[in-house]
Design a protein around this motif. Structure first.
Motif, short mmCIF file in Angstrom:
data_model
loop_
_atom_site.label_atom_id
_atom_site.label_comp_id
_atom_site.label_asym_id
_atom_site.label_seq_id
_atom_site.Cartn_x
_atom_site.Cartn_y
_atom_site.Cartn_z
N TYR A 64 -4.71 -58.86 -112.94
CA TYR A 64 -3.33 -58.35 -112.96
C TYR A 64 -3.27 -57.01 -112.24
N ASP A 123 0.04 -54.18 -111.03
CA ASP A 123 1.41 -53.76 -110.73
C ASP A 123 1.28 -52.65 -109.70
N ALA A 175 -0.54 -61.59 -110.46
CA ALA A 175 -1.26 -62.08 -111.64
C ALA A 175 -1.97 -63.37 -111.25
N LYS A 207 2.65 -58.27 -118.42
CA LYS A 207 1.26 -58.68 -118.22
C LYS A 207 0.83 -59.69 -119.27
#
Length: 225
Positions: free
Chosen positions: A163, A165, A176, A205
């Motif tokens: 994951y 961001d 992801a 997440k």
């Protein structure tokens, strides 16, 4: 719900969203392929174990992985975009069989960038080598690049979740992925989306981890039917 691209009244923003997310889907697919290659080249210590092939444990190909590997739980939140049909491909070779599927998705309930997402799925049947060392090297390569890596017990021989961001304070991109190894079979499903600060966000997440884990388990079970 914004109008489909190409339909009367479609806004430039909606077109931009779809174009941007189409690029992210392509980048996601390339990232995975490049990651596996770079893992072998850059982390040689991780790939020094036996390369003897492993059994396929009953896994087999299908002609349409968008059907076999259908991400049912993800499609509870999203639907397939009206403007872009899913694509799939299956290859059969003596050393490696492979199948993949790509879907452009949209979510109702708003007009923000996070309404759009992409999912890419792939399964490989390695008949000539042991893919386990490369999978482990790939995981460490992503960790070195700043991705959050979580081992997932109880799925196949090994499984992990990635994951990240990424982006500025105003514009973010979400990546992801779930990777699964079972014998000579490797499978991954990755999700990409984007959002702007102050607007609704994609799933969290933890939500993505749960969703991709469920869809991944369903896909590998379906590959044995």
């Amino acid at each position: 719900m914004p109008p489909a691209v190409g339909a009367p009244g479609a806004s430039k923003q909606a077109k931009g969203n779809l174009r941007r997310n189409a690029v992210w889907a392509f980048v996601g697919a390339l990232t995975v392929s490049a990651g596996w290659t770079a893992a072998v080249l850059l982390v040689p210590g991780m790939v020094s174990s036996s390369s003897s092939p492993r059994g396929l444990n009953g896994y087999h190909l299908s002609d349409d992985f968008c059907v076999t590997g259908k991400p049912t739980k993800l499609l509870q939140t999203y639907s397939v975009s009206d403007s872009s049909a899913p694509t799939h491909h299956t290859d059969r070779f003596s050393a490696l069989d492979s199948m993949n599927c790509s879907m452009s998705l949209k979510r109702t309930g708003g007009n923000s960038d996070s309404e759009y997402a992409n999912v890419y799925m792939r399964a490989d049947l390695h008949k000539a080598v042991n893919p386990a060392p490369e999978l482990e090297a790939n995981k460490e390569l992503y960790r070195a690049r700043g991705y959050q890596v979580t081992d997932i017990p109880g799925i196949g021989d090994k499984a992990y979740f990635l994951y990240k961001d990424d982006g500025s304070d105003q514009y973010h991109s979400i990546y992801a992925e779930l990777d699964i190894l079972d014998g000579g079979m490797t499978y991954y499903i990755n999700y990409t989306a984007s959002y702007s600060a102050g607007k609704s966000k994609p799933p969290s997440k933890d939500e993505l981890r749960s969703t991709l884990q469920s869809d991944g388990q369903d896909a590998v079970r379906a590959m044995k039917k």
